[in-house]
Write a protein that holds these residues in place. Structure first.
Motif, PDB file in Angstrom:
ATOM      1  N   LEU A  51       0.855  -1.177   0.000  1.00  0.00           N
ATOM      2  CA  LEU A  51       0.000   0.000   0.000  1.00  0.00           C
ATOM      3  C   LEU A  51       0.897   1.236   0.000  1.00  0.00           C
ATOM      4  O   LEU A  51       1.714   1.391   0.920  1.00  0.00           O
ATOM      5  CB  LEU A  51      -0.845  -0.058   1.266  1.00  0.00           C
ATOM      6  CG  LEU A  51      -2.074   0.768   1.391  1.00  0.00           C
ATOM      7  CD1 LEU A  51      -2.958   0.156   2.442  1.00  0.00           C
ATOM      8  CD2 LEU A  51      -1.730   2.185   1.768  1.00  0.00           C
ATOM      9  N   THR A  52       0.816   2.049  -1.020  1.00  0.00           N
ATOM     10  CA  THR A  52       1.679   3.234  -1.070  1.00  0.00           C
ATOM     11  C   THR A  52       1.210   4.251  -0.031  1.00  0.00           C
ATOM     12  O   THR A  52       0.027   4.538   0.075  1.00  0.00           O
ATOM     13  CB  THR A  52       1.647   3.873  -2.471  1.00  0.00           C
ATOM     14  OG1 THR A  52       0.292   4.201  -2.791  1.00  0.00           O
ATOM     15  CG2 THR A  52       2.217   2.943  -3.516  1.00  0.00           C
ATOM     16  N   SER A  53       2.159   4.772   0.731  1.00  0.00           N
ATOM     17  CA  SER A  53       1.814   5.724   1.794  1.00  0.00           C
ATOM     18  C   SER A  53       3.058   6.485   2.228  1.00  0.00           C
ATOM     19  O   SER A  53       4.116   5.872   2.412  1.00  0.00           O
ATOM     20  CB  SER A  53       1.269   4.945   2.999  1.00  0.00           C
ATOM     21  OG  SER A  53       1.289   5.743   4.158  1.00  0.00           O
ATOM     22  N   GLY A  90      -2.948   5.124  -3.458  1.00  0.00           N
ATOM     23  CA  GLY A  90      -3.886   6.006  -2.781  1.00  0.00           C
ATOM     24  C   GLY A  90      -4.038   7.324  -3.523  1.00  0.00           C
ATOM     25  O   GLY A  90      -3.222   7.681  -4.378  1.00  0.00           O
ATOM     26  N   ARG A  91      -5.096   8.041  -3.198  1.00  0.00           N
ATOM     27  CA  ARG A  91      -5.359   9.397  -3.700  1.00  0.00           C
ATOM     28  C   ARG A  91      -6.016  10.189  -2.588  1.00  0.00           C
ATOM     29  O   ARG A  91      -6.220   9.683  -1.485  1.00  0.00           O
ATOM     30  CB  ARG A  91      -6.287   9.353  -4.931  1.00  0.00           C
ATOM     31  CG  ARG A  91      -5.554   8.993  -6.208  1.00  0.00           C
ATOM     32  CD  ARG A  91      -4.983  10.242  -6.877  1.00  0.00           C
ATOM     33  NE  ARG A  91      -3.819   9.930  -7.698  1.00  0.00           N
ATOM     34  CZ  ARG A  91      -3.154  10.850  -8.403  1.00  0.00           C
ATOM     35  NH1 ARG A  91      -3.552  12.111  -8.395  1.00  0.00           N
ATOM     36  NH2 ARG A  91      -2.093  10.524  -9.088  1.00  0.00           N
ATOM     37  N   TYR A  92      -6.377  11.399  -2.846  1.00  0.00           N
ATOM     38  CA  TYR A  92      -7.033  12.283  -1.875  1.00  0.00           C
ATOM     39  C   TYR A  92      -6.178  12.388  -0.601  1.00  0.00           C
ATOM     40  O   TYR A  92      -4.963  12.463  -0.688  1.00  0.00           O
ATOM     41  CB  TYR A  92      -8.469  11.806  -1.564  1.00  0.00           C
ATOM     42  CG  TYR A  92      -9.260  11.506  -2.814  1.00  0.00           C
ATOM     43  CD1 TYR A  92      -9.692  12.543  -3.657  1.00  0.00           C
ATOM     44  CD2 TYR A  92      -9.560  10.200  -3.206  1.00  0.00           C
ATOM     45  CE1 TYR A  92     -10.398  12.285  -4.823  1.00  0.00           C
ATOM     46  CE2 TYR A  92     -10.268   9.928  -4.364  1.00  0.00           C
ATOM     47  CZ  TYR A  92     -10.686  10.973  -5.170  1.00  0.00           C
ATOM     48  OH  TYR A  92     -11.358  10.705  -6.305  1.00  0.00           O
ATOM     49  N   SER A 137       6.718   3.619   1.612  1.00  0.00           N
ATOM     50  CA  SER A 137       6.939   5.020   1.235  1.00  0.00           C
ATOM     51  C   SER A 137       8.157   5.109   0.325  1.00  0.00           C
ATOM     52  O   SER A 137       9.147   4.394   0.534  1.00  0.00           O
ATOM     53  CB  SER A 137       7.200   5.850   2.495  1.00  0.00           C
ATOM     54  OG  SER A 137       7.736   7.113   2.145  1.00  0.00           O
ATOM     55  N   ILE A 138       8.112   5.991  -0.675  1.00  0.00           N
ATOM     56  CA  ILE A 138       9.313   6.163  -1.510  1.00  0.00           C
ATOM     57  C   ILE A 138      10.137   7.372  -1.051  1.00  0.00           C
ATOM     58  O   ILE A 138      11.154   7.686  -1.662  1.00  0.00           O
ATOM     59  CB  ILE A 138       8.988   6.264  -3.019  1.00  0.00           C
ATOM     60  CG1 ILE A 138       8.097   7.468  -3.319  1.00  0.00           C
ATOM     61  CG2 ILE A 138       8.377   4.973  -3.528  1.00  0.00           C
ATOM     62  CD1 ILE A 138       8.172   7.894  -4.768  1.00  0.00           C
ATOM     63  N   GLY A 139       9.744   8.026   0.017  1.00  0.00           N
ATOM     64  CA  GLY A 139      10.556   9.130   0.534  1.00  0.00           C
ATOM     65  C   GLY A 139       9.744  10.019   1.453  1.00  0.00           C
ATOM     66  O   GLY A 139       8.518   9.944   1.493  1.00  0.00           O
ATOM     67  N   ASP A 140      10.442  10.854   2.180  1.00  0.00           N
ATOM     68  CA  ASP A 140       9.793  11.712   3.173  1.00  0.00           C
ATOM     69  C   ASP A 140       9.251  12.985   2.534  1.00  0.00           C
ATOM     70  O   ASP A 140       9.788  14.095   2.758  1.00  0.00           O
ATOM     71  CB  ASP A 140      10.789  12.060   4.297  1.00  0.00           C
ATOM     72  CG  ASP A 140      11.078  10.869   5.180  1.00  0.00           C
ATOM     73  OD1 ASP A 140      10.380   9.837   5.029  1.00  0.00           O
ATOM     74  OD2 ASP A 140      11.998  10.953   6.009  1.00  0.00           O
ATOM     75  N   GLY A 161      -0.603  11.348  -5.243  1.00  0.00           N
ATOM     76  CA  GLY A 161      -1.146  10.007  -5.376  1.00  0.00           C
ATOM     77  C   GLY A 161      -0.047   8.960  -5.352  1.00  0.00           C
ATOM     78  O   GLY A 161       1.143   9.271  -5.448  1.00  0.00           O
ATOM     79  N   GLY A 162      -0.457   7.695  -5.274  1.00  0.00           N
ATOM     80  CA  GLY A 162       0.508   6.607  -5.160  1.00  0.00           C
ATOM     81  C   GLY A 162       1.014   6.066  -6.492  1.00  0.00           C
ATOM     82  O   GLY A 162       1.851   5.163  -6.513  1.00  0.00           O
ATOM     83  N   GLU A 163       0.525   6.607  -7.611  1.00  0.00           N
ATOM     84  CA  GLU A 163       0.910   6.044  -8.916  1.00  0.00           C
ATOM     85  C   GLU A 163       2.403   6.192  -9.182  1.00  0.00           C
ATOM     86  O   GLU A 163       3.044   5.262  -9.692  1.00  0.00           O
ATOM     87  CB  GLU A 163       0.094   6.700 -10.044  1.00  0.00           C
ATOM     88  CG  GLU A 163      -1.358   6.238 -10.132  1.00  0.00           C
ATOM     89  CD  GLU A 163      -2.247   6.819  -9.038  1.00  0.00           C
ATOM     90  OE1 GLU A 163      -1.825   7.774  -8.352  1.00  0.00           O
ATOM     91  OE2 GLU A 163      -3.371   6.304  -8.869  1.00  0.00           O
TER      92      GLU A 163
END
Ligand code: SAM
Length: 245
Positions: A85-87, A112-114, A131-134, A139-141
């Motif tokens: 889950l991208t976050s 995710g979005r919004y 997470s791909i970074g701080d 969105g998560g795309e």
């Protein structure tokens, strides 16, 4: 390697899937990417996928019901796939995680979005948040594309030569050494003599020293856990005492 992407914007992925190394991996059938549009699982005629947050506050939250129905549909075709889950609050994505995922064979990535997704999705599916970074994106795309790229290139047969990923940044805990190609001199800047010497032992030694030096300068926190020879650690200590590495 199969990627199942759960998203509201599948059209965003066309560039990465048709270009360069990943494009070739898809073209050859080694990489397979399927899309599932969450909106197709909305129940009302407006195809609503978001709603206001309980407790108030700004923005909208992705609803649990269309998401759960969409994930259930993916799980029918990919029952054993890892669910990510991208976050921005997730576990930091890394080269180690990419290589672990590359050996798994199949994954589902939820974009995710919004303001994010209803917390119950994580609980229902024991999803791993990544997470791909701080920083916070819309969105998560793009995060999913980063993962497809970093994981996909490690799948055997995707890179031109099997060992292209062997000696890279992070593989052995260090950043990669500086690279040069022709011409040997450009605007007064020369390629280091060692690299032109043809002495492979010296070249390997030079590269190793430069990798250690660069890592110490740019990512000092990596040095502590890098696999260094006792003599290399000694040299580092000496250089920190003012001597040249
Ligand atoms: N309100 C959330 C927060 O403060 O953590 C941010 C939501 S963000 C605007 C919308 C979506 O973008 C997230 O649900 C996630 O899927 C994705 N996203 C944003 N930044 C990300 C990052 N650094 N890594 C992975 N996904 C990210």
């Amino acid at each position: 390697m199969k990627f199942h992407i759960v998203t509201l914007f599948p059209e965003m992925f066309s560039g990465i899937l048709s270009s360069g190394v990943i494009g070739r991996g898809v073209g050859s059938g080694i990489l397979d990417v399927s899309f599932y549009n969450i909106r197709d699982y909305a129940k009302d005629r407006h195809r609503t996928v978001d709603d206001a947050p309980y407790g108030g506050g700004a923005g909208m939250v992705m609803k649990v019901d269309p998401l759960a129905d969409c994930i259930d549909a993916v799980k029918i075709v990919a029952p054993d796939a890892t669910l990510l889950l991208t976050s921005p609050g997730g576990r930091p994505f890394s080269q180690l995680m990419a290589s672990e995922l590359a050996s798994e064979g199949e994954m589902i990535i939820l974009c995710g979005r919004y303001e994010g997704i209803d917390e119950r999705v994580k609980e229902l599916y024991s999803a791993t948040e990544v997470s791909i970074g701080d920083y916070v994106m819309t969105g998560g795309e793009i995060a999913a594309m980063v993962m497809i790229d970093a994981v996909g290139r490690l799948v055997p047969g995707v890179l031109g030569s099997e060992d292209s990923a062997e000696d890279e940044s992070f593989t052995h805990g260090l950043l990669e050494y500086p690279q040069y190609t022709r011409p040997p001199e450009f605007r007064g800047l020369k390629v280091p003599d060692t690299l032109l010497s043809g002495n492979h032992r010296e070249i390997a030694r030079w590269r190793r020293m430069k990798a250690i030096q660069k890592t110490r300068q740019l990512r000092p926190e990596l040095i502590d856990t890098a696999l260094l020879e006792p003599s290399e650690r000694k040299m580092l200590l000496q250089s920190e005492g003012g001597q040249k590495l």
